[in-house]
Design an enzyme around this catalytic site. Structure first.
Site, short mmCIF file in Angstrom:
data_model
loop_
_atom_site.label_atom_id
_atom_site.label_comp_id
_atom_site.label_asym_id
_atom_site.label_seq_id
_atom_site.Cartn_x
_atom_site.Cartn_y
_atom_site.Cartn_z
N LYS A 52 1.14 -1.18 0.11
CA LYS A 52 0.07 0.01 -0.10
C LYS A 52 0.87 1.21 -0.06
O LYS A 52 0.68 2.10 -0.76
CB LYS A 52 -1.02 0.17 1.24
CG LYS A 52 -2.12 -0.94 1.20
CD LYS A 52 -3.00 -1.09 2.30
CE LYS A 52 -4.07 -2.31 2.18
NZ LYS A 52 -4.69 -2.48 3.48
N GLN A 96 -4.69 -1.51 9.68
CA GLN A 96 -4.76 -2.97 9.01
C GLN A 96 -5.20 -3.95 9.93
O GLN A 96 -4.86 -4.04 11.13
CB GLN A 96 -3.32 -3.10 8.56
CG GLN A 96 -3.08 -4.50 7.84
CD GLN A 96 -3.64 -4.30 6.51
OE1 GLN A 96 -3.98 -3.28 5.88
NE2 GLN A 96 -4.08 -5.44 5.73
N ASP A 119 -11.30 2.84 4.10
CA ASP A 119 -11.66 1.48 3.89
C ASP A 119 -13.24 1.37 3.94
O ASP A 119 -13.50 0.40 3.31
CB ASP A 119 -11.05 0.69 5.29
CG ASP A 119 -9.82 0.11 4.94
OD1 ASP A 119 -9.44 -0.26 3.92
OD2 ASP A 119 -9.01 -0.08 6.16
N1 GUN Z 1 -7.22 -6.70 6.00
C1 GUN Z 1 -7.44 -7.42 4.80
N2 GUN Z 1 -7.91 -6.55 4.01
C2 GUN Z 1 -8.05 -5.23 4.54
C3 GUN Z 1 -8.37 -4.01 4.24
O1 GUN Z 1 -8.99 -3.89 2.94
N3 GUN Z 1 -8.13 -3.19 4.89
C4 GUN Z 1 -7.60 -3.21 5.97
N4 GUN Z 1 -7.66 -2.08 6.92
N5 GUN Z 1 -7.35 -4.37 6.68
C5 GUN Z 1 -7.50 -5.34 5.71
#
Ligand code: GUN
Length: 283
Positions: A52, A96, A119
């Site tokens: 990311k 995350q 998100d």
């Molecule tokens: N863990 C797995 N997928 C995601 C996501 O799209 N966002 C976040 N914050 N954590 C995740």
């Protein structure tokens, strides 16, 4: 032979578009900023967060990683989120998941300012998604919709089956397909004769988190098969929720793992961060 839906190529296209728009915003004096909070050292989470950050840097978005020890308390984490909420240079915040077991992920998500919730996990944004408002779109389901659109696959009137009912993927995925006028069924671990329900799908989205769960007998010939899973198979090799080798000859179109939905999720995160920066600055 199914048409391969190349998520990597489509994501690259979106990332280019975001990079161009980011340049334009920067020329108005605004640099979009994303804060990524990582608690603990889960290896998969570390990889996702690194990817990311790199994608942000490539697009010209400022990314700040806040790495906290696995022993972080709920109060400490909430304080970090509140500090990020208050910062004008940070337009997007993501924590995350999964968090270490002693932390309450619902409370952490609720603490993120909905305007910065790139998100789209906050209840306010989930509500916007449910009623079909313009808000943030959850990255993975939005990425799937973009893949379908940019591959010329229409959803309207189609039978769409989503396997999995998570808050992150299954539920919002079903909503986005519904808004696109699909006829949507959500399957889960208690569904009776899951294979038969899946066989009715024109568009089948697998988001269960089980390696090679979707087998050839679960797929209608010619169906579009979207694989959201990221798992390791018995040899430790990356694989999806779909048994690709068995399903590919039957499907009309299919996404690979890796190189399918994964890159799209990151591209949509960049898009949401850019949207957040536009909205918060009015530029
Ligand atoms: N863990 C797995 N997928 C995601 C996501 O799209 N966002 C976040 N914050 N954590 C995740």
């Amino acid at each position: 032979m199914a048409k391969l839906i190349d998520g990597k190529a489509i994501a690259a296209q979106i990332r280019d578009e975001v990079a161009q728009e980011t340049q334009a915003l920067k020329s108005c004096g605004v640099t979009p900023g994303l804060a990524v909070v990582l608690v603990g050292e889960d290896p998969a989470s570390c990889t996702y967060v690194r990817n990311k950050q790199k994608a942000c840097a490539d697009a010209g978005i400022y990314a700040e990683q806040i790495t906290l020890p696995a022993t972080t308390t709920q109060e400490e984490l909430l304080r970090v989120v509140q500090e990020l909420n208050a910062r004008a240079d940070i337009h997007g915040i993501l924590c995350q998941l999964p968090l270490p077991a002693h932390l309450d992920d619902k409370a952490v998500i609720a603490a993120i300012s909905p305007e910065k919730d790139v998100d789209a996990f906050h209840a306010v944004n989930v509500g916007h998604i449910l009623i079909g408002d313009e808000g943030f779109q959850p990255c993975t389901p939005a990425g799937v919709m973009e893949m379908l659109t940019r591959s010329g696959i229409a959803v309207e009137g189609k039978s769409c089956v989503v396997i999995g009912r998570s808050n992150i993927v299954g539920k919002p995925m079903a909503m986005l397909l519904l808004h696109a006028n699909g006829t949507v069924t959500i399957c889960h671990s208690r569904t009776v004769d899951l294979a038969a329900v899946c066989r009715g799908a024109d568009i089948l989205v697998a988001a269960i988190g089980k390696a090679k769960f979707v087998t050839a007998d679960m797929v209608k010939p010619g169906a579009v098969v979207i694989d959201v899973g990221i798992n390791r198979d018995e040899n430790g090799k990356l694989c999806g929720d779909v048994d690709f080798a068995a399903v590919e000859p039957i499907a009309g179109a299919i996404t690979p793992v890796p190189g399918g939905v994964g890159p799209m999720t990151i591209a949509m995160l960049l898009k949401n961060t850019l949207t957040a920066a536009h909205r918060q600055t009015g530029k």
